[in-house]
Write a protein that holds these residues in place. Structure first.
Motif, PDB file in Angstrom:
ATOM      1  N   ALA A  94       5.669  25.125  12.181  1.00 20.95           N
ATOM      2  CA  ALA A  94       6.603  25.660  13.176  1.00 20.95           C
ATOM      3  C   ALA A  94       6.565  27.180  13.269  1.00 20.95           C
ATOM      4  O   ALA A  94       7.131  27.752  14.192  1.00 20.95           O
ATOM      5  CB  ALA A  94       8.025  25.204  12.854  1.00 20.95           C
ATOM      6  N   THR A  95       5.893  27.843  12.319  1.00 22.57           N
ATOM      7  CA  THR A  95       5.948  29.304  12.269  1.00 22.57           C
ATOM      8  C   THR A  95       4.612  30.002  12.459  1.00 22.57           C
ATOM      9  O   THR A  95       4.569  31.216  12.663  1.00 22.57           O
ATOM     10  CB  THR A  95       6.514  29.763  10.909  1.00 22.57           C
ATOM     11  N   LEU A  96       3.502  29.287  12.404  1.00 22.66           N
ATOM     12  CA  LEU A  96       2.190  29.940  12.440  1.00 22.66           C
ATOM     13  C   LEU A  96       1.997  30.747  13.720  1.00 22.66           C
ATOM     14  O   LEU A  96       2.460  30.374  14.792  1.00 22.66           O
ATOM     15  CB  LEU A  96       1.063  28.915  12.286  1.00 22.66           C
ATOM     16  N   ASN A  97       1.341  31.874  13.574  1.00 24.83           N
ATOM     17  CA  ASN A  97       1.024  32.743  14.710  1.00 24.83           C
ATOM     18  C   ASN A  97      -0.321  32.298  15.273  1.00 24.83           C
ATOM     19  O   ASN A  97      -1.378  32.611  14.718  1.00 24.83           O
ATOM     20  CB  ASN A  97       0.968  34.204  14.251  1.00 24.83           C
ATOM     21  N   ALA A  98      -0.284  31.575  16.386  1.00 22.12           N
ATOM     22  CA  ALA A  98      -1.499  30.986  16.947  1.00 22.12           C
ATOM     23  C   ALA A  98      -2.451  32.023  17.520  1.00 22.12           C
ATOM     24  O   ALA A  98      -3.602  31.704  17.829  1.00 22.12           O
ATOM     25  CB  ALA A  98      -1.132  29.968  18.028  1.00 22.12           C
ATOM     26  N   GLU A  99      -2.020  33.272  17.658  1.00 22.11           N
ATOM     27  CA  GLU A  99      -2.926  34.326  18.107  1.00 22.11           C
ATOM     28  C   GLU A  99      -3.918  34.711  17.012  1.00 22.11           C
ATOM     29  O   GLU A  99      -4.990  35.240  17.306  1.00 22.11           O
ATOM     30  CB  GLU A  99      -2.130  35.559  18.529  1.00 22.11           C
ATOM     31  N   LYS A 100      -3.546  34.437  15.758  1.00 24.33           N
ATOM     32  CA  LYS A 100      -4.390  34.854  14.639  1.00 24.33           C
ATOM     33  C   LYS A 100      -4.887  33.702  13.782  1.00 24.33           C
ATOM     34  O   LYS A 100      -5.888  33.851  13.065  1.00 24.33           O
ATOM     35  CB  LYS A 100      -3.619  35.839  13.754  1.00 24.33           C
ATOM     36  N   VAL A 101      -4.206  32.579  13.817  1.00 24.43           N
ATOM     37  CA  VAL A 101      -4.534  31.461  12.932  1.00 24.43           C
ATOM     38  C   VAL A 101      -5.103  30.299  13.741  1.00 24.43           C
ATOM     39  O   VAL A 101      -4.497  29.871  14.725  1.00 24.43           O
ATOM     40  CB  VAL A 101      -3.292  31.004  12.148  1.00 24.43           C
ATOM     41  N   ARG A 102      -6.258  29.802  13.321  1.00 25.94           N
ATOM     42  CA  ARG A 102      -6.903  28.669  13.988  1.00 25.94           C
ATOM     43  C   ARG A 102      -7.224  27.567  12.976  1.00 25.94           C
ATOM     44  O   ARG A 102      -7.359  27.831  11.782  1.00 25.94           O
ATOM     45  CB  ARG A 102      -8.188  29.112  14.695  1.00 25.94           C
ATOM     46  N   TYR A 103      -7.385  26.380  13.523  1.00 29.07           N
ATOM     47  CA  TYR A 103      -7.659  25.217  12.680  1.00 29.07           C
ATOM     48  C   TYR A 103      -9.153  24.951  12.601  1.00 29.07           C
ATOM     49  O   TYR A 103      -9.835  24.883  13.630  1.00 29.07           O
ATOM     50  CB  TYR A 103      -6.941  23.988  13.248  1.00 29.07           C
ATOM     51  N   LEU A 104      -9.663  24.806  11.370  1.00 30.73           N
ATOM     52  CA  LEU A 104     -11.082  24.545  11.161  1.00 30.73           C
ATOM     53  C   LEU A 104     -11.385  23.068  10.985  1.00 30.73           C
ATOM     54  O   LEU A 104     -12.518  22.636  11.168  1.00 30.73           O
ATOM     55  CB  LEU A 104     -11.582  25.299   9.926  1.00 30.73           C
ATOM     56  N   GLY A 105     -10.381  22.291  10.594  1.00 30.45           N
ATOM     57  CA  GLY A 105     -10.593  20.877  10.318  1.00 30.45           C
ATOM     58  C   GLY A 105     -10.386  20.563   8.855  1.00 30.45           C
ATOM     59  O   GLY A 105     -10.468  21.436   7.985  1.00 30.45           O
ATOM     60  N   LYS A 106     -10.075  19.296   8.574  1.00 29.66           N
ATOM     61  CA  LYS A 106      -9.894  18.803   7.205  1.00 29.66           C
ATOM     62  C   LYS A 106      -8.843  19.610   6.447  1.00 29.66           C
ATOM     63  O   LYS A 106      -9.024  19.935   5.269  1.00 29.66           O
ATOM     64  CB  LYS A 106     -11.235  18.809   6.458  1.00 29.66           C
ATOM     65  N   GLY A 107      -7.752  19.946   7.118  1.00 30.20           N
ATOM     66  CA  GLY A 107      -6.643  20.634   6.467  1.00 30.20           C
ATOM     67  C   GLY A 107      -6.866  22.104   6.218  1.00 30.20           C
ATOM     68  O   GLY A 107      -6.074  22.735   5.518  1.00 30.20           O
ATOM     69  N   THR A 108      -7.919  22.686   6.765  1.00 28.35           N
ATOM     70  CA  THR A 108      -8.253  24.088   6.524  1.00 28.35           C
ATOM     71  C   THR A 108      -7.989  24.936   7.758  1.00 28.35           C
ATOM     72  O   THR A 108      -8.413  24.597   8.855  1.00 28.35           O
ATOM     73  CB  THR A 108      -9.727  24.239   6.111  1.00 28.35           C
ATOM     74  N   TRP A 109      -7.303  26.060   7.545  1.00 27.50           N
ATOM     75  CA  TRP A 109      -6.971  27.000   8.608  1.00 27.50           C
ATOM     76  C   TRP A 109      -7.606  28.342   8.302  1.00 27.50           C
ATOM     77  O   TRP A 109      -7.916  28.648   7.151  1.00 27.50           O
ATOM     78  CB  TRP A 109      -5.451  27.153   8.728  1.00 27.50           C
TER      79      TRP A 109
END
Length: 349
Positions: A94-109
């Motif tokens: 609910a708090t992640l900053n989507a401008e800087k944080v992306r999802y790589l897959g398998k639970g890894t950001w």
């Protein structure tokens, strides 16, 4: 002294002196990232977690550039690539900053801003091992680098936990303490004063900035939307999502087992790249790591996410600060020279 990076003045004489002597500064990245998060939290009462902007502000500190300092930050690897709870600017769904944080897959950001700095050589990642000593790996690396390169250390951590560590090459706790007293300086983050709600709103509108917060605004590295969690392919479980678009509700609905019964073949995500899928069985919980307060739909508590704001919307300034030991040493030096520092209300004889 001109070689002291805790001094913020940057005149031409200092720049000339620095150019004659190559000087390095090593940043305690984790300490600085948390420090900025704490400062923003203190001012705006918003959520708190490590912020990559703190590291960026320190690396781009103008007086250091003017004086030719070579600055590098050391950072635990999981602050740049890892679980959502450990990555800078993450915190939770609910708090992640989507401008800087992306999802790589398998639970890894991944924090893309930090990885850009890693590619540029300005940030160096340190892998933390298991146990108490493993969690201190970045501290030990910082001290070793400073010792080998005659570098300054910028950190509010006094490194007291490491004074008996023989691996650092000091003869004893006193030697490490003396090294830290003479080579470490501190820092602070100051939010610009006078920022009332009206002015903050006007600054956001002028910049045209709108926050992108939460997993519903996040993307995978290829720009596609982060898929809803799904169960293991091996057990042939299907996902049934609710109409509610709330991130937390979607995750909880993803945990519902529709049984893998004959005739039930409805997998709504077969067209999503396998690398970007989330395997609940291997990750546990809902595929995003252990649930925390920052995963709750109401995590922001109605407070605007000022932690995600760029500098032009919420000015926050990095300031190097001398330690108490530095201040005491300077005072002692001036006293020995027979000098007296002018203070408000003082008179000269």
């Amino acid at each position: 002294a001109n070689g002291d990076p805790s001094s913020v003045s940057g005149d031409a004489a200092a720049a000339s002196s620095s150019s004659a002597r190559h000087t390095r500064i090593v940043l305690d990245g984790a300490n600085i990232a948390w420090s900025m998060g704490t400062s923003v939290r203190s001012r705006f009462k918003c959520r708190q977690f490590p912020l990559s902007a703190g590291i960026v502000r320190a690396l781009e500190h103008e007086p250091w550039k003017a004086r030719g300092f070579d600055v590098v930050a050391f950072l635990p690897k999981e602050y740049a690539v890892g679980g959502l709870q450990t990555v800078c600017d993450g915190g939770g769904r609910a708090t992640l900053n989507a401008e800087k944080v992306r999802y790589l897959g398998k639970g890894t950001w991944v924090n893309t801003k930090l990885m850009d700095l890693v590619d540029a050589g300005a940030v160096r990642l340190v892998a933390r091992g298991e146990g108490t000593e493993g969690r201190k790996s970045d501290d030990l690396t910082i001290i070793e680098y400073a010792k080998e390169n005659d570098a300054w250390i910028c950190s509010n951590d006094q490194f007291r936990d490491h004074r008996r560590n023989r691996q650092l090459g000091f003869s004893g706790a006193r030697d490490l303490k003396a090294f830290a007293r003479t080579r470490r300086f501190e820092h602070a983050f100051q939010v610009a004063p006078g920022l009332d709600d009206g002015l903050l709103l006007a600054m956001r509108e002028s910049a045209g900035w709108t926050p992108l917060i939460g997993v519903k605004n996040a993307t995978c590295r290829d720009g596609s939307a982060v898929p809803e969690p799904r169960t293991s392919q091996n057990r042939k479980k299907a996902i049934r999502t609710a109409a509610d678009d709330d991130a937390m509700a979607s995750v909880m609905n993803g945990l519902m087992d529709t049984g893998g019964r004959e005739g039930n073949t409805g997998d709504t995500h077969d067209d999503v790249d396998e690398e970007c899928q989330i395997d609940l069985e291997s990750l546990g919980g809902d595929g995003f790591g252990a649930r925390t307060r920052n995963d709750n739909a109401n995590a922001l508590g109605g407070v605007f996410p000022y932690y995600a704001a760029p500098q032009e919307c919420v000015p926050v300034f990095f300031e190097p600060m001398p330690t108490a030991a530095m201040i005491a040493a300077r005072k002692s030096f001036l006293n020995r020279q027979g000098w007296q520092m002018a203070t408000a209300g003082s008179t000269t004889q």
